[in-house]
Design a protein around this motif. Structure first.
Motif, PDB file in Angstrom:
ATOM      1  N   GLY A   1       0.744  -1.096  -0.078  1.00 13.62           N
ATOM      2  CA  GLY A   1       0.098  -0.111  -0.191  1.00 13.62           C
ATOM      3  C   GLY A   1       0.854   1.368   0.040  1.00 13.62           C
ATOM      4  O   GLY A   1       2.109   1.212  -0.178  1.00 13.62           O
ATOM      5  N   THR A   2       0.407   2.394   0.542  1.00 11.77           N
ATOM      6  CA  THR A   2       0.659   3.645   0.330  1.00 11.77           C
ATOM      7  C   THR A   2       0.841   4.482   1.486  1.00 11.77           C
ATOM      8  O   THR A   2      -0.606   4.295   1.988  1.00 11.77           O
ATOM      9  N   ILE A   3       1.819   5.001   2.351  1.00 13.54           N
ATOM     10  CA  ILE A   3       1.411   5.845   3.310  1.00 13.54           C
ATOM     11  C   ILE A   3       1.628   7.378   2.793  1.00 13.54           C
ATOM     12  O   ILE A   3       2.591   7.360   2.104  1.00 13.54           O
ATOM     13  N   SER A   4       0.888   8.358   3.013  1.00 13.73           N
ATOM     14  CA  SER A   4       0.921   9.505   2.606  1.00 13.73           C
ATOM     15  C   SER A   4       0.537  10.643   3.817  1.00 13.73           C
ATOM     16  O   SER A   4      -0.374  10.275   4.601  1.00 13.73           O
ATOM     17  N   LEU A   5       1.006  11.777   3.565  1.00  9.98           N
ATOM     18  CA  LEU A   5       0.706  12.804   4.253  1.00  9.98           C
ATOM     19  C   LEU A   5      -0.784  13.369   3.866  1.00  9.98           C
ATOM     20  O   LEU A   5      -1.184  13.444   2.855  1.00  9.98           O
ATOM     21  N   THR A   6      -1.560  13.725   5.213  1.00  7.28           N
ATOM     22  CA  THR A   6      -2.895  14.317   4.703  1.00  7.28           C
ATOM     23  C   THR A   6      -2.482  15.715   4.244  1.00  7.28           C
ATOM     24  O   THR A   6      -1.507  16.296   4.248  1.00  7.28           O
ATOM     25  N   PRO A   7      -3.462  16.228   3.689  1.00  6.04           N
ATOM     26  CA  PRO A   7      -3.645  17.442   3.029  1.00  6.04           C
ATOM     27  C   PRO A   7      -3.076  18.759   3.891  1.00  6.04           C
ATOM     28  O   PRO A   7      -2.192  19.600   3.357  1.00  6.04           O
ATOM     29  N   ASP A   8      -3.107  18.627   5.232  1.00  3.79           N
ATOM     30  CA  ASP A   8      -2.792  19.788   6.153  1.00  3.79           C
ATOM     31  C   ASP A   8      -1.312  19.301   6.752  1.00  3.79           C
ATOM     32  O   ASP A   8      -0.744  19.935   7.484  1.00  3.79           O
ATOM     33  N   ASP A   9      -0.677  18.166   6.332  1.00  6.05           N
ATOM     34  CA  ASP A   9       0.556  17.870   6.554  1.00  6.05           C
ATOM     35  C   ASP A   9       0.800  17.475   8.099  1.00  6.05           C
ATOM     36  O   ASP A   9       1.988  17.561   8.454  1.00  6.05           O
ATOM     37  N   LYS A  10      -0.284  17.187   8.812  1.00 11.58           N
ATOM     38  CA  LYS A  10      -0.374  16.900  10.022  1.00 11.58           C
ATOM     39  C   LYS A  10      -0.450  15.578  10.559  1.00 11.58           C
ATOM     40  O   LYS A  10      -0.256  15.214  11.734  1.00 11.58           O
ATOM     41  N   CYS A  11      -0.841  14.577   9.438  1.00 13.35           N
ATOM     42  CA  CYS A  11      -1.217  13.325   9.779  1.00 13.35           C
ATOM     43  C   CYS A  11      -0.799  12.379   8.783  1.00 13.35           C
ATOM     44  O   CYS A  11      -0.477  13.027   7.446  1.00 13.35           O
TER      45      CYS A  11
END
Length: 51
Positions: free
Chosen positions: A17-27
């Motif tokens: 799978g993929t781990i990615s930052l949320t749009p707010d870069d907080k999670c």
């Protein structure tokens, strides 16, 4: 080098799978690869539910 905003997760060379930052870069968010959902298994049943 630019900002890294996602990582591909592999198990024995197969994409899980993929781990990615949320749009707010907080999670961080994890999403299983569609092929892994068909043939793979839960890599962490407590923290990354299968479906």
């Amino acid at each position: 080098m630019g900002k890294i905003d996602r990582l591909i997760v592999k198990y024995h060379g197969v994409v899980v799978g993929t781990i990615s930052l949320t749009p707010d870069d907080k999670c961080l968010a994890f999403e299983y690869d569609s092929r892994w959902l068909v043939e793979g298994f839960s890599i962490s049943p407590l923290e990354l539910p299968w479906h």
